[in-house]
Motif scaffolding. Structure first.
Motif, mmCIF file in Angstrom:
data_model
loop_
_atom_site.group_PDB
_atom_site.id
_atom_site.type_symbol
_atom_site.label_atom_id
_atom_site.label_comp_id
_atom_site.label_asym_id
_atom_site.label_seq_id
_atom_site.Cartn_x
_atom_site.Cartn_y
_atom_site.Cartn_z
ATOM 1 N N GLN A 49 0.824 -1.228 0.000
ATOM 2 C CA GLN A 49 0.000 0.000 0.000
ATOM 3 C C GLN A 49 0.856 1.276 0.000
ATOM 4 O O GLN A 49 0.388 2.342 -0.380
ATOM 5 N N THR A 50 2.102 1.152 0.434
ATOM 6 C CA THR A 50 2.898 2.390 0.618
ATOM 7 C C THR A 50 4.133 2.473 -0.278
ATOM 8 O O THR A 50 4.820 3.488 -0.289
ATOM 9 N N THR A 51 4.457 1.396 -1.002
ATOM 10 C CA THR A 51 5.599 1.471 -1.937
ATOM 11 C C THR A 51 5.173 0.784 -3.245
ATOM 12 O O THR A 51 4.151 0.096 -3.285
ATOM 13 N N ASP A 52 6.001 0.958 -4.306
ATOM 14 C CA ASP A 52 5.620 0.313 -5.577
ATOM 15 C C ASP A 52 6.736 -0.606 -6.079
ATOM 16 O O ASP A 52 6.860 -0.851 -7.279
ATOM 17 N N VAL A 53 7.532 -1.130 -5.166
ATOM 18 C CA VAL A 53 8.650 -1.989 -5.597
ATOM 19 C C VAL A 53 8.277 -3.463 -5.428
ATOM 20 O O VAL A 53 7.451 -3.806 -4.572
ATOM 21 N N PRO A 54 8.887 -4.360 -6.241
ATOM 22 C CA PRO A 54 8.600 -5.787 -6.096
ATOM 23 C C PRO A 54 9.056 -6.304 -4.735
ATOM 24 O O PRO A 54 10.075 -5.843 -4.198
ATOM 25 N N LEU A 55 8.268 -7.229 -4.168
ATOM 26 C CA LEU A 55 8.538 -7.811 -2.849
ATOM 27 C C LEU A 55 8.889 -9.286 -2.991
ATOM 28 O O LEU A 55 8.140 -10.035 -3.644
ATOM 29 N N ILE A 56 10.015 -9.676 -2.391
ATOM 30 C CA ILE A 56 10.500 -11.057 -2.466
ATOM 31 C C ILE A 56 10.509 -11.649 -1.070
ATOM 32 O O ILE A 56 10.942 -10.972 -0.121
ATOM 33 N N TYR A 57 10.036 -12.867 -0.904
ATOM 34 C CA TYR A 57 10.006 -13.527 0.405
ATOM 35 C C TYR A 57 10.762 -14.842 0.277
ATOM 36 O O TYR A 57 10.434 -15.663 -0.604
ATOM 37 N N PHE A 58 11.789 -15.013 1.111
ATOM 38 C CA PHE A 58 12.684 -16.176 0.986
ATOM 39 C C PHE A 58 12.763 -16.931 2.300
ATOM 40 O O PHE A 58 12.798 -16.330 3.389
ATOM 41 N N GLY A 59 12.813 -18.281 2.196
ATOM 42 C CA GLY A 59 13.049 -19.085 3.401
ATOM 43 C C GLY A 59 13.777 -20.374 3.051
ATOM 44 O O GLY A 59 13.805 -20.769 1.884
ATOM 45 N N ILE A 60 14.323 -21.012 4.053
ATOM 46 C CA ILE A 60 15.026 -22.290 3.894
ATOM 47 C C ILE A 60 14.111 -23.392 4.442
ATOM 48 O O ILE A 60 13.532 -23.222 5.512
ATOM 49 N N GLY A 61 13.967 -24.494 3.688
ATOM 50 C CA GLY A 61 13.145 -25.591 4.187
ATOM 51 C C GLY A 61 11.698 -25.162 4.387
ATOM 52 O O GLY A 61 11.037 -25.575 5.332
#
Ligand SMILES: Cc1c2[nH]c(c1CCC(=O)O)Cc1[nH]c(c(CCC(=O)O)c1C)Cc1[nH]c(c(CCC(=O)O)c1C)Cc1[nH]c(c(C)c1CCC(=O)O)C2
Length: 349
Positions: free
Chosen positions: A234-246
């Motif tokens: 809602q407050t920025t226009d950049v791509p968001l990446i979510y990373f995790g292990i296992g």
């Protein structure tokens, strides 16, 4: 502030727009595997390096010129925003963050301050501004996710089983959610400030949340992740990446979040994620250990992963976790060139 014209192939892939080739970057692309990094590290502590903008700019830029990757990632740590809110943390080489005042009680959570980026992490904002005037590729800003940050804050350092963290989570859900709220608010403030300073994309590292079952992730972590990503959307226009292990068992949960890219480790193949119906852009996921294998072995696996990734728009090549100190620079130079050449449209395979 004038920004350099940049090669936006990475940003197009984040947004599932067609690209001329598959973009590539590597987690921990700045680090002890580089002789130049080790030379600088001899003169500074880790935090001195990342808190001196001129040094941070040099270390962030080195892998871009040395490897030819399609994105830079800010040289900082997930612990960086915790220091100004009252967490006594040091980075020990080969170990990672060590915290001398771990979280144990409600008072410990209450004691945590609020992050004011301009006074708490001015060096981050300055480094990002300098980098966006200099880099020819997008700059990824980042933060650690609340569970992964909490795991260090409660354990006092790296852990294999997170007993203290999960023990507190199960024993005192009210305290746990209060901690999640505080860390969630800090993460939002920290990432919004990075975008204001010029970051072109954001990655949230939840490296250790795979320690939870899907059910416990839903109960104890999903609400704060929903809040973080909703607010950023809602407050920025950049791509968001979510990373995790296992975190392969959390994929269908993550696909519901308002994010653009899911980072996979090597345990979950690109094709099996697509078979699960995952529609987000995918990033990954060569096992970093393969970088110690002969080139023929690396090339074979990279081809397998790339053939799965190019089957539909929205794919970024990366490792399934970070580069580690034994890896040779030459191997990464060759792998980057291979990814570009093998996937360039019309390129001879
Ligand atoms: C869990 C985690 C941490 N830090 C980070 C994570 C999530 C990603 C992952 O899971 O690897 C994230 C991170 N840490 C660092 C970056 C900057 C980007 C980059 O390295 O290219 C990023 C994105 C610098 C760093 N952060 C750290 C180093 C090594 C510092 C040194 O000893 O010189 C670097 C380059 C220290 C650190 N910090 C942490 C660990 C486990 C370590 C030890 C790593 C090691 O010793 O190899 C916590």
């Amino acid at each position: 502030m004038t920004q350099q014209p940049i090669n936006d192939t990475f940003l197009k892939a984040c947004r599932q727009e067609p690209t001329d080739y598959i973009p590539v970057w590597y987690m921990r692309q700045a680090g002890r595997y580089q002789p130049e990094y080790r030379q600088i590290r001899k003169q500074y502590s880790f935090f001195e390096m990342s808190e001196t903008p001129e040094v941070c700019v040099e270390v962030t830029s080195l892998p871009v010129t040395q490897l030819g990757v399609d994105a830079a990632i800010l040289f900082a740590d997930i612990m960086t925003p915790l220091k100004p809110i009252g967490v006594d943390v040091e980075i020990r080489s080969g170990v990672g963050p060590v915290i001398s005042n771990p979280i144990r009680t409600k008072q410990d959570v209450k004691r945590l301050g609020e992050l004011d980026p301009e006074s708490g992490v001015p060096f981050i904002l300055k480094a990002i501004q300098m980098l966006t005037q200099r880099l020819s590729v997008p700059l990824i800003g980042f933060a650690g996710a609340p569970f992964t940050l909490a795991s260090y804050m409660i354990e006092g350092g790296p852990s294999k089983n997170y007993h203290k963290t999960k023990g507190l989570m199960y024993a005192d859900p009210t305290l746990w959610h209060a901690l999640m709220e505080k860390l969630g608010a800090m993460t939002i403030t920290y990432l919004q400030a990075q975008v204001r300073a010029g970051a072109h994309a954001l990655q949230v590292f939840d490296s250790w949340v795979g320690a939870l079952s899907a059910e416990d992730y839903q109960t104890y972590v999903a609400p704060i992740m929903q809040k973080i990503f909703n607010t950023l959307k809602q407050t920025t226009d950049v791509p968001l990446i979510y990373f995790g292990i296992g975190t392969g068992h959390l994929l269908t949960e993550w696909d519901k979040l308002p994010i653009d890219v899911i980072g996979l480790d090597w345990r979950t193949s690109i094709s099996s994620a697509r078979k699960l119906g995952i529609t987000k852009t995918l990033q990954g996921n060569l096992d970093p250990s393969l970088l110690l294998a002969p080139w023929e072995v690396i090339e074979k696996k990279a081809k397998e992963i790339l053939d799965q990734g190019i089957s539909q728009p929205g794919y970024i090549f990366n490792l399934g976790h970070g580069i580690f100190p034994d890896v040779q620079v030459e191997t990464l130079q060759r792998l980057t060139e291979f990814v570009h050449h093998y996937t360039k449209k019309g390129g001879n395979k």
